[in-house]
Design a protein around this motif. Sequence first.
Motif, PDB file in Angstrom:
ATOM      1  N   GLY A   5      -4.068   6.999  -4.387  1.00  0.00           N
ATOM      2  CA  GLY A   5      -2.744   7.756  -5.001  1.00  0.00           C
ATOM      3  C   GLY A   5      -3.069   8.620  -5.933  1.00  0.00           C
ATOM      4  O   GLY A   5      -2.550   9.873  -6.061  1.00  0.00           O
ATOM      5  N   ARG A   6      -4.158   8.271  -6.790  1.00  0.00           N
ATOM      6  CA  ARG A   6      -4.463   9.033  -8.057  1.00  0.00           C
ATOM      7  C   ARG A   6      -4.942  10.306  -7.427  1.00  0.00           C
ATOM      8  O   ARG A   6      -4.883  11.490  -8.113  1.00  0.00           O
ATOM      9  CB  ARG A   6      -5.290   8.494  -8.847  1.00  0.00           C
ATOM     10  CG  ARG A   6      -4.678   7.202  -9.747  1.00  0.00           C
ATOM     11  CD  ARG A   6      -5.769   6.442 -10.566  1.00  0.00           C
ATOM     12  NE  ARG A   6      -6.446   7.232 -11.589  1.00  0.00           N
ATOM     13  CZ  ARG A   6      -7.640   7.515 -12.037  1.00  0.00           C
ATOM     14  NH1 ARG A   6      -8.462   6.485 -11.380  1.00  0.00           N
ATOM     15  NH2 ARG A   6      -8.040   8.212 -12.654  1.00  0.00           N
ATOM     16  N   LEU A   8      -4.578  11.715  -4.437  1.00  0.00           N
ATOM     17  CA  LEU A   8      -3.722  12.346  -3.888  1.00  0.00           C
ATOM     18  C   LEU A   8      -2.584  13.300  -4.807  1.00  0.00           C
ATOM     19  O   LEU A   8      -2.435  14.335  -4.318  1.00  0.00           O
ATOM     20  CB  LEU A   8      -2.858  11.623  -2.789  1.00  0.00           C
ATOM     21  CG  LEU A   8      -3.602  11.054  -1.548  1.00  0.00           C
ATOM     22  CD1 LEU A   8      -2.904  10.408  -0.599  1.00  0.00           C
ATOM     23  CD2 LEU A   8      -4.460  12.100  -0.821  1.00  0.00           C
ATOM     24  N   ALA A   9      -2.492  12.498  -5.950  1.00  0.00           N
ATOM     25  CA  ALA A   9      -1.608  13.116  -6.761  1.00  0.00           C
ATOM     26  C   ALA A   9      -2.268  14.383  -7.407  1.00  0.00           C
ATOM     27  O   ALA A   9      -1.644  15.507  -7.579  1.00  0.00           O
ATOM     28  CB  ALA A   9      -1.278  12.004  -7.891  1.00  0.00           C
ATOM     29  N   ASN A  60       0.853   4.185  -1.415  1.00  0.00           N
ATOM     30  CA  ASN A  60       0.042   5.628  -1.498  1.00  0.00           C
ATOM     31  C   ASN A  60      -0.201   5.809   0.062  1.00  0.00           C
ATOM     32  O   ASN A  60      -0.316   7.191   0.456  1.00  0.00           O
ATOM     33  CB  ASN A  60      -0.720   5.607  -2.448  1.00  0.00           C
ATOM     34  CG  ASN A  60      -0.514   5.469  -3.858  1.00  0.00           C
ATOM     35  OD1 ASN A  60       0.190   6.300  -4.396  1.00  0.00           O
ATOM     36  ND2 ASN A  60      -0.895   4.288  -4.429  1.00  0.00           N
ATOM     37  N   ASP A 110      -5.593   1.127  -2.976  1.00  0.00           N
ATOM     38  CA  ASP A 110      -4.487   2.275  -2.549  1.00  0.00           C
ATOM     39  C   ASP A 110      -4.064   2.891  -3.905  1.00  0.00           C
ATOM     40  O   ASP A 110      -3.829   4.038  -3.697  1.00  0.00           O
ATOM     41  CB  ASP A 110      -3.421   1.385  -2.135  1.00  0.00           C
ATOM     42  CG  ASP A 110      -2.135   2.002  -1.819  1.00  0.00           C
ATOM     43  OD1 ASP A 110      -2.004   2.859  -0.631  1.00  0.00           O
ATOM     44  OD2 ASP A 110      -1.227   2.126  -2.745  1.00  0.00           O
ATOM     45  N   GLU A 111      -4.055   2.156  -4.959  1.00  0.00           N
ATOM     46  CA  GLU A 111      -3.781   2.878  -6.170  1.00  0.00           C
ATOM     47  C   GLU A 111      -4.415   4.062  -6.682  1.00  0.00           C
ATOM     48  O   GLU A 111      -4.164   5.028  -7.100  1.00  0.00           O
ATOM     49  CB  GLU A 111      -3.513   1.854  -7.233  1.00  0.00           C
ATOM     50  CG  GLU A 111      -3.171   2.580  -8.803  1.00  0.00           C
ATOM     51  CD  GLU A 111      -1.649   2.777  -8.838  1.00  0.00           C
ATOM     52  OE1 GLU A 111      -1.312   3.598  -9.593  1.00  0.00           O
ATOM     53  OE2 GLU A 111      -0.883   2.268  -7.939  1.00  0.00           O
ATOM     54  N   THR A 139      -4.521  -3.189  -2.668  1.00  0.00           N
ATOM     55  CA  THR A 139      -3.685  -2.567  -3.446  1.00  0.00           C
ATOM     56  C   THR A 139      -4.485  -1.948  -4.482  1.00  0.00           C
ATOM     57  O   THR A 139      -3.708  -0.838  -4.919  1.00  0.00           O
ATOM     58  CB  THR A 139      -2.551  -3.908  -3.721  1.00  0.00           C
ATOM     59  OG1 THR A 139      -2.123  -4.238  -2.790  1.00  0.00           O
ATOM     60  CG2 THR A 139      -1.687  -2.752  -4.920  1.00  0.00           C
ATOM     61  N   THR A 141       0.857  -0.956  -0.239  1.00  0.00           N
ATOM     62  CA  THR A 141      -0.055   0.091  -0.072  1.00  0.00           C
ATOM     63  C   THR A 141       0.788   1.083  -0.092  1.00  0.00           C
ATOM     64  O   THR A 141       0.983   1.907   0.944  1.00  0.00           O
ATOM     65  CB  THR A 141      -1.045  -0.022   1.174  1.00  0.00           C
ATOM     66  OG1 THR A 141      -0.167  -0.307   2.271  1.00  0.00           O
ATOM     67  CG2 THR A 141      -2.047  -1.136   0.986  1.00  0.00           C
ATOM     68  N   ALA A 153       2.456   6.750   1.957  1.00  0.00           N
ATOM     69  CA  ALA A 153       3.001   7.909   1.703  1.00  0.00           C
ATOM     70  C   ALA A 153       2.206   9.033   2.356  1.00  0.00           C
ATOM     71  O   ALA A 153       2.799  10.360   3.042  1.00  0.00           O
ATOM     72  CB  ALA A 153       2.923   8.618   0.283  1.00  0.00           C
ATOM     73  N   LEU A 154       0.992   8.858   2.605  1.00  0.00           N
ATOM     74  CA  LEU A 154      -0.189   9.778   3.193  1.00  0.00           C
ATOM     75  C   LEU A 154       0.183   9.524   4.913  1.00  0.00           C
ATOM     76  O   LEU A 154       0.565  10.629   5.492  1.00  0.00           O
ATOM     77  CB  LEU A 154      -1.449   9.394   3.259  1.00  0.00           C
ATOM     78  CG  LEU A 154      -2.427  10.071   3.978  1.00  0.00           C
ATOM     79  CD1 LEU A 154      -2.429  11.695   3.536  1.00  0.00           C
ATOM     80  CD2 LEU A 154      -4.048   9.441   3.906  1.00  0.00           C
TER      81      LEU A 154
END
Length: 838
Positions: free
Chosen positions: A508-509, A511-512, A260, A504-505, A501, A258, A263-264
């Motif tokens: 990430g999108r 948050l990006a 992303n 989680d991806e 997962t 996971t 990273a958070l």
Amino acid sequence: MIRLRHLAGALALLLATLGRADAQVLVEWDFTSATNPATPGNPVAVGVGAALLPASAATTAAGVQCSDLVARSRWEGHPCNPSGLQHSPGNVVPSGELNLQKWDGDVLTSCGADHDGVNDNYLEFVVTPTAGPIDVGRVSISTWRNGTGAPAAYAFEVVVDGGTPVMFGAAALDNVQGDGGFDWFHFDAYAHVTSSLVVRFRPAAAPGGQGTGNLHIDGLRVEGGDPPAAAGPRVLFLIADDLGAQALEVYGNADVHTPNLNALAARGVVFDRAYTQFPVCDASRSSMLTGWYPHRIVAQGGGFSQFDAALGDHVTLPEHFHRSGFDASRVSKLYHMRIPGDITAGASGPDHAPSWTWTHDVQAPEQHSIGVAGHYTNETLNFGQNYSNGFGAAFYTVATTTDGSEQADYLAATAANQRMAALQHTPFFLGVGLVRPHVPLVAPQSYFDLYDPLLLTLAQSVPNDLFDIPAVGIFWNEASRGPNTDADRRAVLQAYYAAVTFMDEQVGRVLAQLDALGLADETYVVFTADHGYHLGEHTQWQKLSLHEESARVPLIIAGPGIAAGRTGALAEQVDLYPTLCDLTGLEVPERCQGVSLAPVLLDGAPRVRESALTQVTQGSNGHLLRTEEWAYLRYSNGYEELYDMRDASQGGDPKQFTNVAHDANFAATKAALYAELQRRLVDALGDPGIPFCAGDGNPLVCPCGNESDPVDRAGCLNSTGVGGRLSVTGTAVVAAGDLVLHLEGAVPGQPGMFVQGATRVAVPFRDGVLCMGNPTERLEVVFTDVAGAGTSAANVAATGAAAPGATRYYQAWYRDPGGVSPCGSGSNFSNGVVVDWR
């Protein structure tokens, strides 16, 4: 309370909502020369796609072009050939206004109205920049309304550069009908337009069918505006579905990937002891977003999917943000949504419309996804329907042959990113619901390939693990539903981790996008799940258990002023409401029940509460009281579990293998935890009264039957009699009048079995007959203790009492020998009662 460190954000939000300086008029429609072609009694259908006014009737600024003003409908192109709007047939003004009829209906077609509550017809024009980008800060309409069914709420919607339609500003309410005078209604927001701005005007209120009211328009206007210097604070609320904290890398699972969420967590606070209020979707989400414990929602007369009746003047978390000047948007599942049925249908489920200014539902194939499928539990599955098809609980897996762009969470992340771009200059509360890893466990094959089933770590087990767990504490275990082999367990874990997962991806999108828009430094990000999830611990799977894996939730909060780290501070999901208010400078509503976590997030406080409370009324039917060192579980039949939750290196039992509830060495600890649980239950209810009735289970009389929970000291949880809290006190040797029934918080004027209009009652049983408010109503009282022994009130001490100072639980029966009881004649099951022997 507004914290001083957030005062600047609050002021920016306030200033953004106060007035505006004069700005350049980009487009001006002046209808003083407009002609209404209708004649009295002879309406003229302009048709969908027909021009109401030509572009030549609009005045435009240099560098801007405008299209015709066109009648539109969401049914455009439908085989029914919708005719759309009509010019009004009555009170025709030959010139000086545009007078339209049936603009507020579901749709005016040869097939009639669809009555779906959506206003289908609207007015539309397109503004095109011809000399570089333009900034738009206001759209306005000059109008008045009359006639039956004319809606009072107006709204503008825009499409910026071909993106997603978004509401422009807040809806406006026209409180005056039929005065014949035009009023300007202004809608302030911000849009940066490069290629095109589609402007749509429509009623904001649901019409309930085809209306006949008239809309009189004298002018439309689009004005320029400057980008806001500061939009104030924002909230990005991300919630996964059926996600156990133990399934995340950041919570110590070395098997799962996971990155992303890692990273958070690296820039936020990770809560190691956060707990749901109810480990099932609808109850946990309604509690979280209302800021009320489930006990209180029910006690106030609400349900977990229909709670408006309970709220009164209290508002939900997103609704509070909306009323405070924020855009409140929902993507996919925030309140309850039936998975997979509402996803395959593209439906919103039992949503709460007042919470949102904008919503977006996704539609995805779920169990119909193309790929390699597996089924590892014993449900009967029906592929031919959206609902009640067995997939909502089955461990059904699909490793798809696609890239996943057709899946619900990918679509949700895409819609969230589009909405975020539209709101980048606006304070917002953006809720993004991710449905994985809720079953069916669907993800692309490439995510399955990340996990070799043979290398995955199965849940730790010990011999006779279930021996000291009462049967009522086991909801779903392998013996009853599967999976039943190590190969099946590993296949389920592989699919579950693949879904995690993939989810989680998508996080990430989103948050990006937050980073790409430059919003990360001024946005509070919350990631959580609606509840935890068993993955084979104690041979249990899924939810609706009070054990740690089901009750504990992941919780990560990041944002301005929050230093990265971990905390062992106890947190409840009901705390998120006051926390987000505190962080963004909003007042916490008086009736909010949670505790703000801001001192933990901003000041590093070690704790803000001493315990966390979780309940279930399905399956195990009981409560969990979680402290820093103990987990105390108590069920409706009086059975208990007690676990030392300290780290194993300190002699604790964090995996809950040894129930010490009946170990005399822990009697004092258990007694203290029981007292704290009782105190928490009283606080959770919010007031002492809950619905109560003595009935026989007949839905017309007392629909709950025998469903009481003695720990609550309460009666039926969903019946219609007198409201109150029930307890019994007495002495170990019962004489006449010594055993007394106490009822507190009775609802005045409600029919029921107790004295009419009483708010506090203490009624002696005397000779074993309960005297009613009407002297002719006398009920014989019979107790059944937890061992099943029946006894009358006169000799309850002899057969069921313990020593003074002890507490015992009884099921009370009320029997009306004379047939005059309001609950009917014969033997009637009622609620459980608590006898505190003194």
